[in-house]
Design a protein around this motif. Structure first.
Motif, PDB file in Angstrom:
ATOM      1  N   ARG A 142       0.809  -1.224   0.000  1.00 60.07           N
ATOM      2  CA  ARG A 142       0.000   0.000   0.000  1.00 60.07           C
ATOM      3  C   ARG A 142       0.841   1.273   0.000  1.00 60.07           C
ATOM      4  O   ARG A 142       0.364   2.319  -0.388  1.00 60.07           O
ATOM      5  CB  ARG A 142      -0.935   0.019   1.195  1.00 60.07           C
ATOM      6  N   SER A 143       2.069   1.193   0.429  1.00 61.27           N
ATOM      7  CA  SER A 143       2.890   2.398   0.507  1.00 61.27           C
ATOM      8  C   SER A 143       3.431   2.842  -0.849  1.00 61.27           C
ATOM      9  O   SER A 143       3.978   3.926  -0.964  1.00 61.27           O
ATOM     10  CB  SER A 143       4.053   2.165   1.473  1.00 61.27           C
TER      11      SER A 143
ATOM     12  N   HIS B  62       3.743   4.261  -4.676  1.00 63.69           N
ATOM     13  CA  HIS B  62       3.187   5.417  -5.378  1.00 63.69           C
ATOM     14  C   HIS B  62       2.920   4.984  -6.822  1.00 63.69           C
ATOM     15  O   HIS B  62       3.851   4.664  -7.559  1.00 63.69           O
ATOM     16  CB  HIS B  62       4.189   6.566  -5.310  1.00 63.69           C
TER      17      HIS B  62
ATOM     18  N   THR C  32      -2.621   9.923 -10.287  1.00 61.41           N
ATOM     19  CA  THR C  32      -2.000   9.206  -9.194  1.00 61.41           C
ATOM     20  C   THR C  32      -3.061   8.296  -8.576  1.00 61.41           C
ATOM     21  O   THR C  32      -4.212   8.699  -8.403  1.00 61.41           O
ATOM     22  CB  THR C  32      -1.465  10.185  -8.136  1.00 61.41           C
ATOM     23  N   TRP C  33      -2.647   7.079  -8.225  1.00 65.23           N
ATOM     24  CA  TRP C  33      -3.582   6.068  -7.734  1.00 65.23           C
ATOM     25  C   TRP C  33      -3.166   5.575  -6.367  1.00 65.23           C
ATOM     26  O   TRP C  33      -2.000   5.590  -6.020  1.00 65.23           O
ATOM     27  CB  TRP C  33      -3.613   4.883  -8.713  1.00 65.23           C
ATOM     28  N   ARG C  34      -4.129   5.098  -5.649  1.00 63.04           N
ATOM     29  CA  ARG C  34      -3.902   4.500  -4.332  1.00 63.04           C
ATOM     30  C   ARG C  34      -4.011   2.979  -4.489  1.00 63.04           C
ATOM     31  O   ARG C  34      -4.962   2.462  -5.052  1.00 63.04           O
ATOM     32  CB  ARG C  34      -4.945   5.004  -3.348  1.00 63.04           C
ATOM     33  N   SER C  35      -3.012   2.269  -3.984  1.00 61.72           N
ATOM     34  CA  SER C  35      -3.047   0.808  -4.006  1.00 61.72           C
ATOM     35  C   SER C  35      -4.083   0.311  -2.998  1.00 61.72           C
ATOM     36  O   SER C  35      -4.139   0.809  -1.875  1.00 61.72           O
ATOM     37  CB  SER C  35      -1.680   0.250  -3.665  1.00 61.72           C
TER      38      SER C  35
END
Length: 104
Positions: free
Chosen positions: A7-8, A10, A99-102
């Motif tokens: 999750r960390s 980018h 930009t996306w978030r896992s």
């Protein structure tokens, strides 16, 4: 099962619409840029694709260790040169970066 990308990370995508007379040049530039970019510190995934349905449409997916790595890459000589070449008349429309978030 643990996700492939923590999750960390980018995650950034980009979409480029290239003028028809610049498509072949874009393919060459992508080849060179991909080789250099994959060697950058913090690069986990760097992957270009080309649309099979719309000529001149290219997509880039990048996964970086963290935002700091991504920011360092955007300031690199190779990325600045790429941006400069695109801005010199290759683009049909401005690129779109997201930009996306896992999610795991």
């Amino acid at each position: 099962m643990t996700g492939v990308f923590p999750r960390s990370n980018h995650v950034v995508t980009a979409r480029f619409i290239i003028r028809p007379d610049s498509v072949n040049r874009m393919r060459v530039i992508i080849h060179d840029l991909t080789t250099v970019s994959r060697a950058e510190d913090g690069c986990i995934l760097y992957f270009f694709t080309e649309s099979t349905e719309s000529e001149g449409v290219f997509s880039l997916t990048m996964v970086w260790r963290d935002e700091v790595s991504w920011r360092r890459y955007t300031a690199s000589d190779s990325m600045r040169a790429f941006t400069s070449i695109l801005s010199a008349g290759m683009l049909d429309k401005p690129p779109v970066y997201e930009t996306w978030r896992s999610l795991g």
